[in-house]
Design an enzyme around this catalytic site. Structure first.
Site, PDB file in Angstrom:
ATOM      1  N   GLY A 180      57.876  25.242 -40.812  1.00  0.00           N
ATOM      2  CA  GLY A 180      56.887  25.810 -41.725  1.00  0.00           C
ATOM      3  C   GLY A 180      56.480  27.266 -41.565  1.00  0.00           C
ATOM      4  O   GLY A 180      55.705  27.749 -42.384  1.00  0.00           O
ATOM      5  N   GLY A 182      58.289  30.037 -41.867  1.00  0.00           N
ATOM      6  CA  GLY A 182      59.195  31.007 -42.497  1.00  0.00           C
ATOM      7  C   GLY A 182      58.574  31.791 -43.650  1.00  0.00           C
ATOM      8  O   GLY A 182      57.652  31.327 -44.313  1.00  0.00           O
ATOM      9  N   CYS A 185      59.175  29.983 -46.870  1.00  0.00           N
ATOM     10  CA  CYS A 185      59.054  28.544 -46.699  1.00  0.00           C
ATOM     11  C   CYS A 185      57.735  28.090 -47.304  1.00  0.00           C
ATOM     12  O   CYS A 185      56.721  28.760 -47.141  1.00  0.00           O
ATOM     13  CB  CYS A 185      59.077  28.276 -45.200  1.00  0.00           C
ATOM     14  SG  CYS A 185      58.452  26.688 -44.750  1.00  0.00           S
TER      15      CYS A 185
HETATM   16  P1  5GP Z   1      61.674  34.039 -41.557  1.00  0.00           P
HETATM   17  O1  5GP Z   1      62.342  34.821 -40.465  1.00  0.00           O
HETATM   18  O2  5GP Z   1      62.109  34.482 -42.908  1.00  0.00           O
HETATM   19  O3  5GP Z   1      60.184  33.991 -41.411  1.00  0.00           O
HETATM   20  O4  5GP Z   1      62.154  32.523 -41.374  1.00  0.00           O
HETATM   21  C1  5GP Z   1      63.504  32.158 -41.480  1.00  0.00           C
HETATM   22  C2  5GP Z   1      63.622  30.657 -41.347  1.00  0.00           C
HETATM   23  O5  5GP Z   1      62.935  29.988 -42.417  1.00  0.00           O
HETATM   24  C3  5GP Z   1      65.018  30.098 -41.478  1.00  0.00           C
HETATM   25  O6  5GP Z   1      65.803  30.304 -40.335  1.00  0.00           O
HETATM   26  C4  5GP Z   1      64.754  28.638 -41.757  1.00  0.00           C
HETATM   27  O7  5GP Z   1      64.480  27.901 -40.589  1.00  0.00           O
HETATM   28  C5  5GP Z   1      63.481  28.683 -42.574  1.00  0.00           C
HETATM   29  N1  5GP Z   1      63.762  28.468 -44.001  1.00  0.00           N
HETATM   30  C6  5GP Z   1      64.693  29.066 -44.775  1.00  0.00           C
HETATM   31  N2  5GP Z   1      64.631  28.620 -46.051  1.00  0.00           N
HETATM   32  C7  5GP Z   1      63.650  27.710 -46.091  1.00  0.00           C
HETATM   33  C8  5GP Z   1      63.104  26.871 -47.122  1.00  0.00           C
HETATM   34  O8  5GP Z   1      63.494  26.919 -48.282  1.00  0.00           O
HETATM   35  N3  5GP Z   1      62.126  26.019 -46.754  1.00  0.00           N
HETATM   36  C9  5GP Z   1      61.662  25.957 -45.460  1.00  0.00           C
HETATM   37  N4  5GP Z   1      60.711  25.064 -45.174  1.00  0.00           N
HETATM   38  N5  5GP Z   1      62.115  26.754 -44.476  1.00  0.00           N
HETATM   39  C10 5GP Z   1      63.101  27.606 -44.782  1.00  0.00           C
END
Ligand code: 5GP
Length: 344
Positions: A180, A182, A185
């Site tokens: 959660g 991300g 996300c």
């Molecule tokens: P960020 O670095 O952008 O904060 O987080 C990246 C991570 O977000 C990814 O490696 C993956 O674990 C998560 N993530 C990517 N796409 C989605 C999504 O559509 N839903 C959710 N719940 N998590 C995502």
């Protein structure tokens, strides 16, 4: 129903306290790490930062750009077998690319075919599901470990010590941590489920290190300081999506609006991703990711320099000569305000 009253923390809730140091320059800091793994005999030596296996950030171009600095990329799972075969056969530093797969049969067969045709050129894999708490997931990790004893297996995502241990015992070398946090996300919004990321890292690292396992902090880093906090909290690896999105090497459509150039970035469980790969959002589920337009950021090189400079500098502030020493030298202080946002 049960309430846990212990406060759990996010990156924004803490700062790293400076400590006396004998280091005179950040150029003295070594941010490469060497790892032995719990199961795989492979030895890792690199800068333990990984581009997320999203189809926007986990591209071959990103892998080539990050590999120049010793960083890694978890490739997204939507390339054709012959493209993986070509890429992994030519890959010099094996740790710079992870092959990603989910737990479905099609992914498993595609991976086996890639291994056969590339003469086992893949050394690092990322087995990725949104919810790492299911028995089928654990069984899949076991199956991959039995079939490929030499592989470095990263598996996730989970956020608690008990499940970290279970995945390590099932055959994972690196457990991926984060539910959660991300940038694109929406799991917390849609389901109410999640865990503050810094506490998840601290708790899962503690569990993993007790067994000789590793963890990868995945999601929620918005600035280089968050990456330093993740390492300070005990993460062995840190995975980045949003911080690497929008660059030339990232995938995703380019959009011109009012004379400005943007790149689309979306969650892998967003409606955009499901429309692209799964023929739409299935009726029984809701999208758990969103889609955003970010101003085009040019080559990823400058961003990488900024990230590495930030992590090196964090090490200097606490007197850690090597990234390995950062956790030991980290004291977090809880804060009410982290950044001065007066100029945005
Ligand atoms: P960020 O670095 O952008 O904060 O987080 C990246 C991570 O977000 C990814 O490696 C993956 O674990 C998560 N993530 C990517 N796409 C989605 C999504 O559509 N839903 C959710 N719940 N998590 C995502």
């Amino acid at each position: 129903m049960h309430i846990e009253n212990t406060i759990r923390l996010d990156f924004k809730d803490v700062l790293i306290r400076p400590k006396r140091s004998t280091l005179t320059s950040r150029s003295e800091v070594d941010i490469t790490r060497e790892f032995k793994f719990l199961h795989s005999p492979v030895r890792y030596n690199g800068i333990p930062i990984i581009a997320a296996n999203m189809d926007t950030t986990g591209t071959f171009d990103m892998a080539r750009a990050l590999a120049k600095h010793g960083l890694s990329t978890a490739l997204h799972k939507h390339y054709a077998v012959e493209d993986y075969v070509d890429f992994f056969t030519k890959l010099e530093a094996k740790h710079t690319a992870f092959y990603s797969l989910g737990i479905g049969n099609a992914d498993w067969e595609k991976f086996q075919e890639t291994m056969r045709r590339s003469n086992n050129a893949v050394q690092y894999v990322c087995i990725d599901v949104a919810n790492g708490y299911t028995e089928t997931f654990v069984a899949f990790v076991k199956k991959v470990r039995e079939a490929y004893p030499e592989l470095v297996i990263m598996a996730g995502n989970v956020v608690t010590g008990d499940m970290t241990e279970e995945l390590l015992l099932a055959g994972a070398d690196i457990v991926k941590v984060g539910i959660g946090p991300g940038s694109v996300c929406t799991t917390r919004k849609m389901t109410g489920v999640g865990y503050p990321q810094l506490s998840a890292i601290i708790e899962c690292a503690d569990a993993a290190h007790g067994l000789g396992g590793r963890i990868c902090a995945d999601g929620g880093c918005t600035v280089p300081g968050d990456i330093a906090k993740a390492f300070g909290g005990g993460a062995d690896f840190v995975m980045l999506g949003g911080m690497l999105a929008g660059h030339d090497e990232a995938g995703g459509e380019t959009v011109e609006e009012n004379g400005k150039t943007f790149k689309r970035f979306y969650g892998m469980s967003s409606a955009d991703a499901m429309n692209k790969y799964a023929g739409g959002v299935a009726r029984y589920r809701a999208a758990e990711g969103k889609s955003v337009l970010i101003p085009a950021r040019g080559p990823v090189e400058d961003t990488v320099q900024g990230i590495l400079g930030g992590v090196r500098s964090a090490c200097t502030y606490v007197g850690a000569r090597r990234l390995k020493e950062l956790t030991m030298r980290t004291t977090f202080i809880r804060v009410g305000m982290q950044l001065n946002e007066v100029f945005g």
